[in-house]
Design a protein around this motif. Structure first.
Motif, PDB file in Angstrom:
ATOM      1  N   PHE A 153     -17.334 105.416  46.949  1.00  0.00           N
ATOM      2  CA  PHE A 153     -17.465 104.324  45.970  1.00  0.00           C
ATOM      3  C   PHE A 153     -16.087 103.902  45.459  1.00  0.00           C
ATOM      4  O   PHE A 153     -15.752 102.710  45.453  1.00  0.00           O
ATOM      5  CB  PHE A 153     -18.352 104.781  44.803  1.00  0.00           C
ATOM      6  CG  PHE A 153     -18.528 103.736  43.737  1.00  0.00           C
ATOM      7  CD1 PHE A 153     -19.556 102.798  43.823  1.00  0.00           C
ATOM      8  CD2 PHE A 153     -17.666 103.670  42.647  1.00  0.00           C
ATOM      9  CE1 PHE A 153     -19.714 101.816  42.849  1.00  0.00           C
ATOM     10  CE2 PHE A 153     -17.819 102.698  41.669  1.00  0.00           C
ATOM     11  CZ  PHE A 153     -18.847 101.772  41.767  1.00  0.00           C
ATOM     12  N   ASP A 154     -15.261 104.861  45.051  1.00  0.00           N
ATOM     13  CA  ASP A 154     -13.931 104.515  44.518  1.00  0.00           C
ATOM     14  C   ASP A 154     -13.104 103.774  45.571  1.00  0.00           C
ATOM     15  O   ASP A 154     -12.420 102.794  45.262  1.00  0.00           O
ATOM     16  CB  ASP A 154     -13.165 105.783  44.112  1.00  0.00           C
ATOM     17  CG  ASP A 154     -13.800 106.471  42.907  1.00  0.00           C
ATOM     18  OD1 ASP A 154     -14.633 105.841  42.223  1.00  0.00           O
ATOM     19  OD2 ASP A 154     -13.469 107.650  42.654  1.00  0.00           O
ATOM     20  N   CYS A 186     -11.493 109.368  36.870  1.00  0.00           N
ATOM     21  CA  CYS A 186     -10.101 109.580  36.440  1.00  0.00           C
ATOM     22  C   CYS A 186      -9.543 110.873  37.034  1.00  0.00           C
ATOM     23  O   CYS A 186      -8.400 110.911  37.507  1.00  0.00           O
ATOM     24  CB  CYS A 186     -10.022 109.654  34.911  1.00  0.00           C
ATOM     25  SG  CYS A 186     -10.265 108.051  34.124  1.00  0.00           S
ATOM     26  N   ARG A 187     -10.369 111.918  37.034  1.00  0.00           N
ATOM     27  CA  ARG A 187      -9.910 113.212  37.553  1.00  0.00           C
ATOM     28  C   ARG A 187      -9.516 113.090  39.031  1.00  0.00           C
ATOM     29  O   ARG A 187      -8.441 113.511  39.446  1.00  0.00           O
ATOM     30  CB  ARG A 187     -11.036 114.247  37.397  1.00  0.00           C
ATOM     31  CG  ARG A 187     -10.545 115.604  37.005  1.00  0.00           C
ATOM     32  CD  ARG A 187     -11.617 116.629  36.724  1.00  0.00           C
ATOM     33  NE  ARG A 187     -12.984 116.254  36.964  1.00  0.00           N
ATOM     34  CZ  ARG A 187     -13.879 116.000  36.000  1.00  0.00           C
ATOM     35  NH1 ARG A 187     -13.528 116.061  34.737  1.00  0.00           N
ATOM     36  NH2 ARG A 187     -15.130 115.693  36.292  1.00  0.00           N
ATOM     37  N   ARG A 188     -10.399 112.445  39.821  1.00  0.00           N
ATOM     38  CA  ARG A 188     -10.120 112.293  41.263  1.00  0.00           C
ATOM     39  C   ARG A 188      -8.871 111.444  41.498  1.00  0.00           C
ATOM     40  O   ARG A 188      -8.016 111.765  42.302  1.00  0.00           O
ATOM     41  CB  ARG A 188     -11.301 111.606  41.960  1.00  0.00           C
ATOM     42  CG  ARG A 188     -12.303 112.516  42.581  1.00  0.00           C
ATOM     43  CD  ARG A 188     -13.222 111.752  43.538  1.00  0.00           C
ATOM     44  NE  ARG A 188     -13.762 110.541  42.933  1.00  0.00           N
ATOM     45  CZ  ARG A 188     -14.834 110.509  42.153  1.00  0.00           C
ATOM     46  NH1 ARG A 188     -15.471 111.605  41.891  1.00  0.00           N
ATOM     47  NH2 ARG A 188     -15.254 109.367  41.636  1.00  0.00           N
ATOM     48  N   ALA A 189      -8.788 110.334  40.741  1.00  0.00           N
ATOM     49  CA  ALA A 189      -7.685 109.395  40.963  1.00  0.00           C
ATOM     50  C   ALA A 189      -6.356 110.012  40.560  1.00  0.00           C
ATOM     51  O   ALA A 189      -5.334 109.837  41.244  1.00  0.00           O
ATOM     52  CB  ALA A 189      -7.940 108.112  40.164  1.00  0.00           C
ATOM     53  N   GLU A 190      -6.364 110.744  39.455  1.00  0.00           N
ATOM     54  CA  GLU A 190      -5.131 111.365  38.976  1.00  0.00           C
ATOM     55  C   GLU A 190      -4.629 112.399  39.994  1.00  0.00           C
ATOM     56  O   GLU A 190      -3.447 112.444  40.319  1.00  0.00           O
ATOM     57  CB  GLU A 190      -5.398 112.032  37.633  1.00  0.00           C
ATOM     58  CG  GLU A 190      -4.159 112.272  36.842  1.00  0.00           C
ATOM     59  CD  GLU A 190      -4.489 112.453  35.365  1.00  0.00           C
ATOM     60  OE1 GLU A 190      -5.636 112.832  35.045  1.00  0.00           O
ATOM     61  OE2 GLU A 190      -3.592 112.214  34.543  1.00  0.00           O
ATOM     62  N   ALA A 191      -5.574 113.197  40.514  1.00  0.00           N
ATOM     63  CA  ALA A 191      -5.196 114.214  41.503  1.00  0.00           C
ATOM     64  C   ALA A 191      -4.626 113.537  42.752  1.00  0.00           C
ATOM     65  O   ALA A 191      -3.601 113.977  43.294  1.00  0.00           O
ATOM     66  CB  ALA A 191      -6.412 115.059  41.858  1.00  0.00           C
ATOM     67  N   ALA A 192      -5.255 112.430  43.184  1.00  0.00           N
ATOM     68  CA  ALA A 192      -4.778 111.727  44.388  1.00  0.00           C
ATOM     69  C   ALA A 192      -3.385 111.148  44.144  1.00  0.00           C
ATOM     70  O   ALA A 192      -2.521 111.191  45.032  1.00  0.00           O
ATOM     71  CB  ALA A 192      -5.758 110.621  44.775  1.00  0.00           C
ATOM     72  N   LEU A 193      -3.152 110.618  42.951  1.00  0.00           N
ATOM     73  CA  LEU A 193      -1.829 110.040  42.648  1.00  0.00           C
ATOM     74  C   LEU A 193      -0.759 111.129  42.685  1.00  0.00           C
ATOM     75  O   LEU A 193       0.320 110.935  43.261  1.00  0.00           O
ATOM     76  CB  LEU A 193      -1.871 109.351  41.276  1.00  0.00           C
ATOM     77  CG  LEU A 193      -0.544 108.738  40.804  1.00  0.00           C
ATOM     78  CD1 LEU A 193      -0.042 107.680  41.784  1.00  0.00           C
ATOM     79  CD2 LEU A 193      -0.692 108.126  39.411  1.00  0.00           C
ATOM     80  N   ARG A 194      -1.065 112.278  42.090  1.00  0.00           N
ATOM     81  CA  ARG A 194      -0.080 113.372  42.090  1.00  0.00           C
ATOM     82  C   ARG A 194       0.198 113.857  43.516  1.00  0.00           C
ATOM     83  O   ARG A 194       1.337 114.085  43.904  1.00  0.00           O
ATOM     84  CB  ARG A 194      -0.561 114.543  41.233  1.00  0.00           C
ATOM     85  CG  ARG A 194      -0.503 114.191  39.785  1.00  0.00           C
ATOM     86  CD  ARG A 194      -0.689 115.342  38.825  1.00  0.00           C
ATOM     87  NE  ARG A 194      -0.748 114.811  37.476  1.00  0.00           N
ATOM     88  CZ  ARG A 194       0.305 114.367  36.800  1.00  0.00           C
ATOM     89  NH1 ARG A 194       1.506 114.439  37.332  1.00  0.00           N
ATOM     90  NH2 ARG A 194       0.188 113.849  35.579  1.00  0.00           N
ATOM     91  N   GLU A 195      -0.888 113.968  44.295  1.00  0.00           N
ATOM     92  CA  GLU A 195      -0.736 114.402  45.692  1.00  0.00           C
ATOM     93  C   GLU A 195       0.102 113.428  46.510  1.00  0.00           C
ATOM     94  O   GLU A 195       0.781 113.810  47.450  1.00  0.00           O
ATOM     95  CB  GLU A 195      -2.112 114.509  46.360  1.00  0.00           C
ATOM     96  CG  GLU A 195      -2.654 115.922  46.421  1.00  0.00           C
ATOM     97  CD  GLU A 195      -4.086 115.928  46.911  1.00  0.00           C
ATOM     98  OE1 GLU A 195      -4.395 115.224  47.893  1.00  0.00           O
ATOM     99  OE2 GLU A 195      -4.913 116.633  46.280  1.00  0.00           O
ATOM    100  N   SER A 196       0.034 112.142  46.154  1.00  0.00           N
ATOM    101  CA  SER A 196       0.753 111.120  46.932  1.00  0.00           C
ATOM    102  C   SER A 196       2.270 111.317  46.836  1.00  0.00           C
ATOM    103  O   SER A 196       3.018 110.837  47.679  1.00  0.00           O
ATOM    104  CB  SER A 196       0.400 109.711  46.429  1.00  0.00           C
ATOM    105  OG  SER A 196       1.075 109.461  45.198  1.00  0.00           O
ATOM    106  N   GLY A 197       2.715 112.021  45.785  1.00  0.00           N
ATOM    107  CA  GLY A 197       4.141 112.282  45.630  1.00  0.00           C
ATOM    108  C   GLY A 197       4.924 111.049  45.211  1.00  0.00           C
ATOM    109  O   GLY A 197       6.157 111.045  45.276  1.00  0.00           O
TER     110      GLY A 197
END
Ligand SMILES: C[S@@+](CC[C@H](N)C(=O)[O-])C[C@H]1O[C@@H](n2cnc3c(N)ncnc32)[C@H](O)[C@@H]1O
Length: 342
Positions: A141-142, A200-211
């Protein structure tokens, strides 16, 4: 071309077939070149003979092709199912042909009889309650919302005057795709993406992982139930493709919460603005069909709005419309300010 009733009815199998290819990532697996059925089955983790049946149907539709050696290849249509295509609709396809179609086939007739939303008829819960319990569909969905946001992000980044803006708040901003495009084009901006806790939790984790250190420093996620409260602190608020999923009452409630947040941060040198971005019936070539989608996944009584509807809701929420601008992808930008601050 004459369209028979049966061919329309068979359309549900056509979309299910394309949806399965999107979900499995067939177009990505063919991105580097043609593949035999065995290579393709291995690449997407599928049963060989079942995949051949799926691919036979898809090549008959022209969604994929076969070369002279009998290997499968992408076609101009399937290119748009590649994750890395600039106009990719891979996840949008997976969502529309997956959960949305499943819900519609499970409950549309009863929902029309009772005048209610389809999701509770089909699954016993609203769309977002469903997504809270199904992590894989929530992820799709996101990403589908990201596919949907892509065409308008660039247009906003180019045409909205951001010179006097420092903080942009995207209300119901999903995984922050729209803000990422805007922030990438305007280095002085900070963004706050407001959404449900899980998103928000999923998106924040993905942003951090993106480096991406630049974006990590300028984009934050704030979990909030926007029917109850919208965070303060924005010079510019955006709410895109959200209001039309709600009844008029809920829409006014969300707009009133945005107005309260705008008022809290307003002053002689700070005049926050809100951009409501939604399809408006007058400018939306797909409005008739889109109302069926609203019935499937929206709140009971969610409907596409006319310009008069949105003007009334904005006024009821205590804001003033200053302009209405049609945009690509059948959307309109409705710019709103606090009364007297235009
Ligand atoms: C149709 S999507 C639109 C996403 C994004 N604005 C876009 O256009 O791509 C609606 C968004 O509203 C969020 N949402 C729904 N109910 C919410 C609530 N009560 N509080 C906060 N966010 C909510 C969903 O999680 C979802 O990301």
């Amino acid at each position: 071309m004459e369209v028979s009733l049966l061919s329309l009815v068979m359309g549900s199998f056509t979309s299910a077939t394309v949806g399965a290819a999107a979900r499995l990532g067939v177009a990505d697996a063919l991105a580097d070149g043609p593949a035999t059925s065995a290579e393709l089955a291995k690449a997407v983790g599928a049963d060989h003979d079942s995949l051949v049946s799926l691919m036979n149907a898809l090549t008959a539709l022209g969604v994929f092709a076969r070369n002279e050696e009998g290997r499968y290849t992408n076609s101009p249509l399937s290119e748009q199912l590649r994750t890395d295509h600039p106009e990719s609709i891979r996840y949008l396809t997976a969502l529309l042909c997956g959960l949305y179609a499943q819900a519609a086939s499970g409950g549309l007739a009863q929902a029309v009889q009772h005048g209610t939303s389809v999701m509770p008829q089909a699954f016993g819960v609203s769309l977002y309650e469903y997504l809270d319990k199904d992590a894989e569909t929530a992820r799709i969905f996101d990403l589908a919302m990201q596919d949907w946001a892509r065409p308008i992000g660039t247009v906003l980044a180019e045409h909205v005057p951001f010179e006097n803006v420092r903080t942009v708040v995207d209300v119901g901003g999903g995984n922050g795709a729209l803000l990422k495009t805007i922030l990438a084009a305007h280095q002085h901006l900070e963004g706050i993406c407001v959404d449900r806790a899980d998103t928000c939790r999923r998106a924040e984790a993905a942003l951090r992982e993106s480096g991406d250190e630049d974006l990590v420093g300028r984009l934050s996620y704030r979990s909030s139930d926007i029917l109850a409260e919208v965070p303060e602190g924005g010079d510019l608020y955006i709410i895109k493709n959200v209001l039309h999923d709600w009844s008029s009452e809920s829409s006014v409630r969300i707009l009133s919460n945005i107005r309260a947040a705008m008022s809290a941060g307003a002053g002689p040198d700070r005049k926050p603005m809100l951009l409501v971005i939604d399809p408006l019936v007058e400018h939306d070539s797909g409005a008739a069909f889109r109302n069926v989608i609203k019935m499937v996944v929206g709140e009971t009584n969610a409907r596409e709005r006319t310009e008069a509807d949105i003007r009334r809701e904005v006024t009821e929420a205590g804001l003033e419309v200053v302009s209405v601008t049609p945009c690509p992808a059948d959307l309109c930008v409705i710019a709103c300010v606090l009364p007297g601050s235009a």
